[in-house]
Design a protein around this motif. Structure first.
Motif, mmCIF file in Angstrom:
data_model
loop_
_atom_site.group_PDB
_atom_site.id
_atom_site.type_symbol
_atom_site.label_atom_id
_atom_site.label_comp_id
_atom_site.label_asym_id
_atom_site.label_seq_id
_atom_site.Cartn_x
_atom_site.Cartn_y
_atom_site.Cartn_z
ATOM 1 N N LEU A 101 -2.925 3.489 7.576
ATOM 2 C CA LEU A 101 -2.848 3.578 6.124
ATOM 3 C C LEU A 101 -2.790 5.044 5.703
ATOM 4 N N LYS A 102 -1.846 5.364 4.824
ATOM 5 C CA LYS A 102 -1.727 6.716 4.277
ATOM 6 C C LYS A 102 -1.647 6.594 2.765
ATOM 7 N N ARG A 103 -2.210 7.569 2.100
ATOM 8 C CA ARG A 103 -2.161 7.552 0.640
ATOM 9 C C ARG A 103 -0.731 7.798 0.177
ATOM 10 N N ARG A 104 -0.297 6.980 -0.755
ATOM 11 C CA ARG A 104 1.051 7.145 -1.288
ATOM 12 C C ARG A 104 1.111 8.378 -2.172
ATOM 13 N N ARG A 105 2.297 8.923 -2.299
ATOM 14 C CA ARG A 105 2.470 10.125 -3.129
ATOM 15 C C ARG A 105 2.076 9.877 -4.575
ATOM 16 N N THR A 106 2.345 8.676 -5.048
ATOM 17 C CA THR A 106 1.961 8.325 -6.411
ATOM 18 C C THR A 106 0.978 7.165 -6.360
ATOM 19 N N ASP A 107 -0.088 7.306 -7.115
ATOM 20 C CA ASP A 107 -1.068 6.231 -7.195
ATOM 21 C C ASP A 107 -0.539 5.140 -8.110
ATOM 22 N N LEU A 108 -1.240 4.056 -8.156
ATOM 23 C CA LEU A 108 -0.894 2.962 -9.050
ATOM 24 C C LEU A 108 -1.369 3.354 -10.448
ATOM 25 N N GLU A 109 -0.441 3.491 -11.381
ATOM 26 C CA GLU A 109 -0.769 3.990 -12.716
ATOM 27 C C GLU A 109 -0.515 2.932 -13.769
ATOM 28 N N PHE A 110 -1.430 2.860 -14.731
ATOM 29 C CA PHE A 110 -1.330 1.932 -15.850
ATOM 30 C C PHE A 110 -1.686 2.668 -17.132
ATOM 31 N N SER A 111 -1.223 2.142 -18.225
ATOM 32 C CA SER A 111 -1.673 2.578 -19.536
ATOM 33 C C SER A 111 -2.353 1.372 -20.163
ATOM 34 N N LYS A 112 -3.665 1.475 -20.351
ATOM 35 C CA LYS A 112 -4.420 0.338 -20.859
ATOM 36 C C LYS A 112 -5.381 0.810 -21.943
ATOM 37 N N ASP A 113 -5.312 0.185 -23.095
ATOM 38 C CA ASP A 113 -6.175 0.501 -24.236
ATOM 39 C C ASP A 113 -6.121 1.991 -24.595
ATOM 40 N N GLY A 114 -4.949 2.593 -24.498
ATOM 41 C CA GLY A 114 -4.787 4.000 -24.847
ATOM 42 C C GLY A 114 -5.215 4.967 -23.764
ATOM 43 N N LEU A 115 -5.650 4.458 -22.637
ATOM 44 C CA LEU A 115 -6.067 5.306 -21.512
ATOM 45 C C LEU A 115 -5.026 5.256 -20.405
ATOM 46 N N GLU A 116 -4.806 6.386 -19.768
ATOM 47 C CA GLU A 116 -3.978 6.422 -18.566
ATOM 48 C C GLU A 116 -4.920 6.280 -17.376
ATOM 49 N N VAL A 117 -4.770 5.201 -16.628
ATOM 50 C CA VAL A 117 -5.663 4.962 -15.497
ATOM 51 C C VAL A 117 -4.868 4.995 -14.196
ATOM 52 N N GLN A 118 -5.513 5.480 -13.143
ATOM 53 C CA GLN A 118 -4.888 5.577 -11.825
ATOM 54 C C GLN A 118 -5.809 4.958 -10.786
ATOM 55 N N PHE A 119 -5.207 4.135 -9.943
ATOM 56 C CA PHE A 119 -5.938 3.501 -8.853
ATOM 57 C C PHE A 119 -5.404 4.058 -7.544
ATOM 58 N N PRO A 120 -6.284 4.609 -6.676
ATOM 59 C CA PRO A 120 -5.829 5.124 -5.391
ATOM 60 C C PRO A 120 -5.156 4.017 -4.574
ATOM 61 N N LEU A 121 -3.999 4.334 -3.994
ATOM 62 C CA LEU A 121 -3.202 3.345 -3.282
ATOM 63 C C LEU A 121 -2.805 3.889 -1.915
ATOM 64 N N PHE A 122 -3.140 3.129 -0.876
ATOM 65 C CA PHE A 122 -2.803 3.484 0.504
ATOM 66 C C PHE A 122 -1.856 2.427 1.050
ATOM 67 N N GLU A 123 -0.960 2.840 1.956
ATOM 68 C CA GLU A 123 0.039 1.897 2.464
ATOM 69 C C GLU A 123 0.343 2.155 3.935
ATOM 70 N N PHE A 124 0.598 1.078 4.650
ATOM 71 C CA PHE A 124 1.063 1.141 6.033
ATOM 72 C C PHE A 124 2.103 0.046 6.225
ATOM 73 N N GLU A 125 3.283 0.451 6.665
ATOM 74 C CA GLU A 125 4.350 -0.512 6.924
ATOM 75 C C GLU A 125 4.529 -0.653 8.427
ATOM 76 N N ASN A 126 4.192 -1.823 8.946
ATOM 77 C CA ASN A 126 4.342 -2.122 10.359
ATOM 78 C C ASN A 126 5.735 -2.730 10.552
ATOM 79 N N THR A 127 6.691 -1.897 10.942
ATOM 80 C CA THR A 127 8.071 -2.359 11.054
ATOM 81 C C THR A 127 8.265 -3.326 12.218
ATOM 82 N N ALA A 128 7.410 -3.250 13.223
ATOM 83 C CA ALA A 128 7.540 -4.152 14.368
ATOM 84 C C ALA A 128 7.221 -5.592 13.978
ATOM 85 N N ASN A 129 6.282 -5.779 13.058
ATOM 86 C CA ASN A 129 5.871 -7.129 12.638
ATOM 87 C C ASN A 129 6.368 -7.494 11.245
ATOM 88 N N TYR A 130 7.153 -6.615 10.629
ATOM 89 C CA TYR A 130 7.645 -6.842 9.264
ATOM 90 C C TYR A 130 6.496 -7.126 8.303
#
Length: 168
Positions: free
Chosen positions: A47-76
């Motif tokens: 798992l590696k942190r993505r360059r951009t986190d998961l971002e939302f605009s909710k109730d006038g606030l800009e919120v960011q959730f840390p997002l990590f990803e790993f793509e196992n190409t051998a197992n799809y």
């Protein structure tokens, strides 16, 4: 005189964009980078942190959730680790009655990625083209990690805010 009779055409849009994924809820009080480290160490993920986190605009606030990803190409298979909480600071400025005096106060607001699971700290989303991922084995390994209080499988059909789990 020819009358052209125009038939009614009805378009039916079906929700064909359904992702086939499984989601694990994880209760653990460590920082996101440490959670990713533990899953990498004990589950042999990368798992590696993505360059951009998961971002939302909710109730006038800009919120960011840390997002990590790993793509196992051998197992799809794609693994996504995302935090369920985001703490944001909001500043409130009020006049104190004087000409140049302003009182500012800071308030912390907690926003949840999946509000119906407020007690969950992290979600591990597993998207696979094939059903090769053994969830029972994965759960067993995750629950062996000492820092993790508990983890369990959530039925994705019961998640009301399922659209928040689309990361592309």
């Amino acid at each position: 005189m020819l009358k052209s009779v125009m038939g009614k055409h009805r378009l039916v849009l079906e929700d064909d964009f359904r992702e086939n994924f499984q989601i694990l809820a994880i209760h653990c009080a460590v920082e996101p980078y440490k959670m990713a480290f533990y899953l990498n160490k004990y589950l042999q993920l990368r798992l590696k942190r993505r360059r951009t986190d998961l971002e939302f605009s909710k109730d006038g606030l800009e919120v960011q959730f840390p997002l990590f990803e790993f793509e196992n190409t051998a197992n799809y298979t794609v693994y996504n680790l995302v935090s369920n909480t985001c703490k944001s600071a909001t500043a409130h400025t009020t006049a104190s009655g004087g000409l140049f005096e302003l009182n500012t106060s800071e308030e912390y607001v907690t926003t949840y990625l999946i509000p119906e699971y407020k007690k969950v700290d992290y979600f591990l989303k597993i998207t696979s083209e094939h059903d090769q991922v053994s969830i029972n084995t994965l759960l067993s390994e995750v629950n062996k990690i000492k820092s993790i209080i508990s983890s369990y499988l959530i039925d994705s059909e019961h998640i009301k805010s399922k659209n928040n789990l689309i990361f592309n």
